[in-house]
Scaffold this motif. Structure first.
Motif, short mmCIF file in Angstrom:
data_model
loop_
_atom_site.label_atom_id
_atom_site.label_comp_id
_atom_site.label_asym_id
_atom_site.label_seq_id
_atom_site.Cartn_x
_atom_site.Cartn_y
_atom_site.Cartn_z
N ALA A 113 30.90 43.83 -40.98
CA ALA A 113 30.50 42.59 -40.47
C ALA A 113 28.91 42.32 -40.36
N THR A 114 28.36 43.41 -40.19
CA THR A 114 27.01 43.37 -39.91
C THR A 114 26.19 43.30 -41.47
N ALA A 115 26.92 44.26 -42.41
CA ALA A 115 26.43 43.96 -43.75
C ALA A 115 26.50 42.53 -44.26
N LEU A 116 28.06 42.04 -44.24
CA LEU A 116 27.93 40.70 -44.74
C LEU A 116 27.13 39.67 -44.27
N ALA A 117 26.83 39.86 -42.85
CA ALA A 117 26.16 38.66 -42.22
C ALA A 117 24.51 39.15 -42.82
N LEU A 118 24.05 40.17 -42.72
CA LEU A 118 22.80 40.35 -43.25
C LEU A 118 22.66 40.02 -45.05
N ALA A 119 23.50 40.33 -45.70
CA ALA A 119 23.69 39.95 -46.95
C ALA A 119 23.62 38.54 -47.12
#
Length: 311
Positions: free
Chosen positions: A92-98
Protein backbone atom coordinates in the motif's frame (compact mmCIF):
# COMPACT_ATOMS: atom_id res chain seq x y z
CA UNK A 1 11.50 -3.39 8.16
CA UNK A 2 11.85 0.07 9.61
CA UNK A 3 13.91 1.90 6.97
CA UNK A 4 10.94 2.99 4.75
CA UNK A 5 9.10 4.22 7.84
CA UNK A 6 12.19 6.08 9.02
CA UNK A 7 12.52 7.71 5.59
CA UNK A 8 8.90 8.86 5.60
CA UNK A 9 9.29 10.28 9.10
CA UNK A 10 12.51 12.02 8.06
CA UNK A 11 10.77 13.52 5.01
CA UNK A 12 7.87 14.77 7.13
CA UNK A 13 10.24 16.23 9.71
CA UNK A 14 12.24 18.00 7.01
CA UNK A 15 9.07 19.37 5.40
CA UNK A 16 7.88 20.80 8.73
CA UNK A 17 11.07 22.00 10.39
CA UNK A 18 13.20 23.31 7.51
CA UNK A 19 10.70 25.94 6.21
CA UNK A 20 10.20 27.26 9.75
CA UNK A 21 13.94 27.56 10.30
CA UNK A 22 14.37 29.38 6.99
CA UNK A 23 11.42 31.68 7.75
CA UNK A 24 12.95 32.68 11.09
CA UNK A 25 16.45 33.18 9.71
CA UNK A 26 17.61 36.72 8.96
CA UNK A 27 20.24 35.87 6.36
CA UNK A 28 18.12 34.86 3.27
CA UNK A 29 17.53 38.47 2.23
CA UNK A 30 21.25 39.13 2.54
CA UNK A 31 22.17 36.03 0.54
CA UNK A 32 19.25 35.16 -1.77
CA UNK A 33 21.37 32.85 -3.93
CA UNK A 34 22.32 30.75 -0.92
CA UNK A 35 18.67 30.76 0.19
CA UNK A 36 17.60 29.54 -3.25
CA UNK A 37 20.09 26.70 -2.96
CA UNK A 38 18.89 25.86 0.55
CA UNK A 39 15.24 25.69 -0.51
CA UNK A 40 16.07 23.47 -3.47
CA UNK A 41 18.00 21.12 -1.20
CA UNK A 42 15.10 20.96 1.28
CA UNK A 43 12.57 20.06 -1.41
CA UNK A 44 15.00 17.61 -3.01
CA UNK A 45 15.49 15.98 0.40
CA UNK A 46 11.73 15.59 0.91
CA UNK A 47 11.25 14.12 -2.55
CA UNK A 48 14.25 11.83 -2.12
CA UNK A 49 12.84 10.49 1.16
CA UNK A 50 9.62 9.59 -0.63
CA UNK A 51 11.44 8.02 -3.60
CA UNK A 52 13.72 5.87 -1.44
CA UNK A 53 10.85 4.81 0.81
CA UNK A 54 8.83 3.84 -2.27
CA UNK A 55 11.72 1.78 -3.65
CA UNK A 56 12.32 -0.12 -0.41
CA UNK A 57 8.61 -0.67 0.20
CA UNK A 58 8.19 -2.03 -3.31
CA UNK A 59 11.19 -4.29 -2.76
CA UNK A 60 9.58 -5.64 0.40
CA UNK A 61 6.21 -6.18 -1.28
CA UNK A 62 7.26 -7.77 -4.56
CA UNK A 63 10.07 -10.21 -5.23
CA UNK A 64 10.50 -9.00 -8.81
CA UNK A 65 11.32 -5.48 -7.63
CA UNK A 66 13.58 -6.82 -4.90
CA UNK A 67 15.54 -8.87 -7.41
CA UNK A 68 16.25 -5.81 -9.52
CA UNK A 69 17.04 -3.37 -6.70
CA UNK A 70 19.28 -5.77 -4.75
CA UNK A 71 20.63 -7.75 -7.70
CA UNK A 72 24.32 -6.83 -7.16
CA UNK A 73 24.11 -6.96 -3.33
CA UNK A 74 25.41 -9.87 -1.22
CA UNK A 75 22.84 -12.00 0.59
CA UNK A 76 23.92 -10.57 3.96
CA UNK A 77 22.96 -7.09 2.81
CA UNK A 78 19.52 -8.25 1.67
CA UNK A 79 18.97 -9.97 5.01
CA UNK A 80 19.97 -6.80 6.88
CA UNK A 81 16.94 -5.02 5.44
CA UNK A 82 14.57 -7.77 6.66
CA UNK A 83 12.53 -7.45 3.49
CA UNK A 84 10.63 -10.65 4.13
CA UNK A 85 9.28 -9.42 7.48
CA UNK A 86 7.16 -6.65 6.01
CA UNK A 87 3.44 -6.59 6.50
CA UNK A 88 0.66 -5.77 4.02
CA UNK A 89 1.36 -2.05 4.48
CA UNK A 90 4.46 -2.30 2.25
CA UNK A 91 2.47 -2.73 -0.97
CA UNK A 92 0.00 0.00 0.00
CA UNK A 93 2.83 2.42 0.85
CA UNK A 94 4.66 1.67 -2.38
CA UNK A 95 1.52 2.16 -4.48
CA UNK A 96 0.62 5.42 -2.71
CA UNK A 97 4.10 6.84 -3.18
CA UNK A 98 4.22 5.67 -6.80
CA UNK A 99 0.93 7.42 -7.44
CA UNK A 100 2.43 10.57 -5.93
CA UNK A 101 5.48 10.24 -8.19
CA UNK A 102 3.30 9.84 -11.29
CA UNK A 103 1.18 12.81 -10.24
CA UNK A 104 4.32 14.91 -9.71
CA UNK A 105 5.54 14.04 -13.21
CA UNK A 106 2.13 14.90 -14.63
CA UNK A 107 2.12 18.28 -12.86
CA UNK A 108 5.62 19.09 -14.12
CA UNK A 109 4.62 18.12 -17.65
CA UNK A 110 1.48 20.25 -17.43
CA UNK A 111 3.48 23.23 -16.18
CA UNK A 112 6.00 22.91 -19.01
CA UNK A 113 3.25 22.63 -21.62
CA UNK A 114 1.45 25.67 -20.20
CA UNK A 115 4.68 27.68 -20.03
CA UNK A 116 5.45 26.91 -23.67
CA UNK A 117 1.92 27.85 -24.67
CA UNK A 118 2.20 31.16 -22.79
CA UNK A 119 5.55 31.81 -24.41
CA UNK A 120 4.21 31.14 -27.91
CA UNK A 121 1.20 33.36 -27.23
CA UNK A 122 3.35 36.21 -25.94
CA UNK A 123 5.71 35.93 -28.89
CA UNK A 124 2.75 36.00 -31.29
CA UNK A 125 1.40 39.10 -29.53
CA UNK A 126 4.86 40.64 -29.72
CA UNK A 127 5.01 40.08 -33.48
CA UNK A 128 1.61 41.76 -33.86
CA UNK A 129 2.69 44.81 -31.84
CA UNK A 130 6.21 44.90 -33.28
CA UNK A 131 6.16 43.30 -36.75
CA UNK A 132 9.38 42.20 -38.38
CA UNK A 133 10.95 44.42 -41.01
CA UNK A 134 11.97 42.98 -44.39
CA UNK A 135 15.02 40.78 -43.94
CA UNK A 136 14.59 40.33 -40.18
CA UNK A 137 14.27 36.89 -38.63
CA UNK A 138 12.26 36.07 -35.47
CA UNK A 139 14.30 36.09 -32.29
CA UNK A 140 17.34 37.89 -33.70
CA UNK A 141 16.76 41.07 -31.67
CA UNK A 142 17.63 40.76 -27.99
CA UNK A 143 15.93 44.11 -27.25
CA UNK A 144 12.43 44.88 -28.51
CA UNK A 145 10.85 48.31 -28.01
CA UNK A 146 7.05 48.52 -27.94
CA UNK A 147 4.79 51.55 -28.08
CA UNK A 148 3.08 51.79 -24.72
CA UNK A 149 1.76 54.37 -22.28
CA UNK A 150 2.64 52.30 -19.20
CA UNK A 151 6.32 51.94 -18.27
CA UNK A 152 7.13 48.26 -18.30
CA UNK A 153 9.98 45.87 -19.04
CA UNK A 154 10.11 42.10 -18.99
CA UNK A 155 12.26 39.23 -20.13
CA UNK A 156 10.81 36.76 -22.61
CA UNK A 157 12.63 33.43 -22.07
CA UNK A 158 13.19 30.81 -24.71
CA UNK A 159 15.81 29.60 -27.16
CA UNK A 160 16.39 33.24 -28.15
CA UNK A 161 15.53 35.28 -25.01
CA UNK A 162 14.52 38.88 -25.51
CA UNK A 163 14.14 41.93 -23.32
CA UNK A 164 10.91 43.77 -24.10
CA UNK A 165 10.57 47.38 -22.97
CA UNK A 166 7.93 50.01 -23.65
CA UNK A 167 8.52 53.53 -24.93
CA UNK A 168 7.06 54.90 -21.70
CA UNK A 169 9.77 53.07 -19.77
CA UNK A 170 12.45 54.48 -22.05
CA UNK A 171 11.17 57.98 -21.36
CA UNK A 172 11.17 57.47 -17.59
CA UNK A 173 14.42 55.56 -17.10
CA UNK A 174 17.35 57.93 -16.79
CA UNK A 175 21.08 57.49 -17.03
CA UNK A 176 22.13 53.91 -16.43
CA UNK A 177 18.74 52.80 -15.12
CA UNK A 178 17.93 51.09 -18.42
CA UNK A 179 21.23 49.20 -18.24
CA UNK A 180 20.38 48.17 -14.68
CA UNK A 181 16.96 46.85 -15.75
CA UNK A 182 18.62 44.92 -18.57
CA UNK A 183 21.15 43.46 -16.12
CA UNK A 184 18.32 42.48 -13.77
CA UNK A 185 16.48 40.58 -16.49
CA UNK A 186 19.70 39.01 -17.76
CA UNK A 187 20.30 37.76 -14.22
CA UNK A 188 16.99 35.90 -14.44
CA UNK A 189 17.91 34.40 -17.79
CA UNK A 190 21.44 33.34 -16.87
CA UNK A 191 20.33 31.63 -13.65
CA UNK A 192 17.35 29.99 -15.42
CA UNK A 193 14.98 31.28 -12.78
CA UNK A 194 12.06 30.39 -15.03
CA UNK A 195 12.73 26.69 -14.40
CA UNK A 196 12.71 27.23 -10.65
CA UNK A 197 9.36 29.00 -10.92
CA UNK A 198 7.93 26.25 -13.12
CA UNK A 199 9.04 23.44 -10.79
CA UNK A 200 7.87 25.17 -7.63
CA UNK A 201 4.56 26.08 -9.24
CA UNK A 202 4.01 22.49 -10.40
CA UNK A 203 4.66 21.06 -6.93
CA UNK A 204 2.46 23.64 -5.20
CA UNK A 205 -0.34 23.17 -7.74
CA UNK A 206 -0.15 19.39 -7.64
CA UNK A 207 -0.01 19.12 -3.85
CA UNK A 208 -1.90 22.12 -2.45
CA UNK A 209 -2.29 20.38 0.93
CA UNK A 210 1.49 20.18 1.46
CA UNK A 211 2.65 23.46 3.06
CA UNK A 212 6.33 23.00 2.21
CA UNK A 213 5.57 23.12 -1.53
CA UNK A 214 3.44 26.27 -1.19
CA UNK A 215 6.21 27.93 0.82
CA UNK A 216 8.74 26.77 -1.79
CA UNK A 217 6.74 28.44 -4.57
CA UNK A 218 6.27 31.70 -2.66
CA UNK A 219 9.92 31.92 -1.68
CA UNK A 220 11.09 31.18 -5.23
CA UNK A 221 9.06 34.12 -6.54
CA UNK A 222 10.54 36.40 -3.88
CA UNK A 223 14.14 35.20 -3.85
CA UNK A 224 14.67 35.16 -7.62
CA UNK A 225 13.81 38.87 -7.71
CA UNK A 226 16.23 39.63 -4.89
CA UNK A 227 18.96 37.63 -6.60
CA UNK A 228 18.41 39.47 -9.89
CA UNK A 229 18.43 42.81 -8.04
CA UNK A 230 21.83 41.89 -6.61
CA UNK A 231 23.16 41.04 -10.07
CA UNK A 232 22.14 44.48 -11.34
CA UNK A 233 23.31 46.33 -8.22
CA UNK A 234 26.81 44.83 -8.41
CA UNK A 235 27.23 46.29 -11.89
CA UNK A 236 25.36 49.58 -11.64
CA UNK A 237 24.85 50.27 -7.94
CA UNK A 238 21.94 49.75 -5.57
CA UNK A 239 20.61 53.28 -5.96
CA UNK A 240 20.39 52.93 -9.74
CA UNK A 241 18.31 49.74 -9.71
CA UNK A 242 16.17 51.06 -6.83
CA UNK A 243 15.31 54.21 -8.78
CA UNK A 244 14.58 52.11 -11.86
CA UNK A 245 12.13 50.00 -9.85
CA UNK A 246 10.41 53.14 -8.59
CA UNK A 247 10.14 54.61 -12.09
CA UNK A 248 8.66 51.40 -13.51
CA UNK A 249 6.17 50.77 -10.72
CA UNK A 250 5.08 54.05 -9.12
CA UNK A 251 2.06 54.40 -11.44
CA UNK A 252 0.75 50.97 -10.38
CA UNK A 253 -0.02 52.04 -6.83
CA UNK A 254 2.44 49.61 -5.29
CA UNK A 255 3.76 52.24 -2.90
CA UNK A 256 0.35 53.00 -1.41
CA UNK A 257 -1.22 51.62 1.78
CA UNK A 258 -3.32 48.95 0.02
CA UNK A 259 -1.62 45.67 -0.99
CA UNK A 260 -1.28 44.94 -4.71
CA UNK A 261 0.04 42.03 -6.79
CA UNK A 262 3.39 43.88 -6.83
CA UNK A 263 3.51 44.37 -3.06
CA UNK A 264 7.06 43.04 -2.86
CA UNK A 265 8.42 45.96 -4.92
CA UNK A 266 8.54 48.40 -1.95
CA UNK A 267 10.34 45.76 0.08
CA UNK A 268 12.87 45.31 -2.69
CA UNK A 269 13.44 49.06 -2.94
CA UNK A 270 13.85 49.36 0.83
CA UNK A 271 16.34 46.47 0.79
CA UNK A 272 18.37 48.16 -1.94
CA UNK A 273 18.41 51.54 -0.20
CA UNK A 274 19.26 50.15 3.25
CA UNK A 275 21.69 47.34 2.43
CA UNK A 276 22.98 45.01 5.11
CA UNK A 277 26.49 43.58 4.82
CA UNK A 278 26.86 40.24 3.10
CA UNK A 279 27.69 37.16 5.09
CA UNK A 280 31.31 36.19 5.29
CA UNK A 281 32.63 33.73 2.74
CA UNK A 282 33.09 31.15 5.49
CA UNK A 283 29.48 31.38 6.63
CA UNK A 284 28.20 31.22 3.06
CA UNK A 285 30.27 28.08 2.57
CA UNK A 286 28.91 26.52 5.77
CA UNK A 287 25.31 27.29 4.78
CA UNK A 288 25.89 25.84 1.32
CA UNK A 289 27.35 22.68 2.82
CA UNK A 290 24.48 22.42 5.32
CA UNK A 291 22.00 22.64 2.48
CA UNK A 292 23.82 19.93 0.53
CA UNK A 293 23.58 17.63 3.55
CA UNK A 294 19.77 17.71 3.52
CA UNK A 295 19.39 15.34 0.52
CA UNK A 296 22.44 13.32 1.61
CA UNK A 297 20.89 12.28 4.93
CA UNK A 298 18.07 10.20 3.33
CA UNK A 299 20.64 8.37 1.22
CA UNK A 300 22.66 7.54 4.32
CA UNK A 301 19.54 6.32 6.13
CA UNK A 302 18.60 4.12 3.17
CA UNK A 303 22.07 2.59 2.85
CA UNK A 304 22.86 2.34 6.54
CA UNK A 305 21.76 -1.33 7.07
CA UNK A 306 23.78 -2.47 4.06
CA UNK A 307 26.83 -0.41 4.98
CA UNK A 308 26.71 -1.70 8.56
CA UNK A 309 26.65 -5.26 7.30
CA UNK A 310 29.54 -4.72 4.91
CA UNK A 311 31.50 -2.96 7.62
Amino acid sequence: MLVPVALLLLGALTAVVAPRLLARAEWPEREPVVALWMWQCVVAGVLLCCALSMTLSASAAWQAVRGRVFAPAPSDVVEAYALGASGPWAAATALALAAGAVWTGAMLTREIVRARARRRRRRAELLVRSPLLPGEEPGTDRLVVLEGERPDAWWLPGAAPQLVITTAALRRLKGRQLDAVLAHEQGHAQARHDWLLHCSGALAGGFPQVPVFAAFRDEMHRLVELAADDVASRRFGRLTIALALVELNEDRGVFGPCPTPHAQVPERVHRLLTPEPRLTAGRRLRLTAAGALVPVVPVLVAFMPGLSTLG
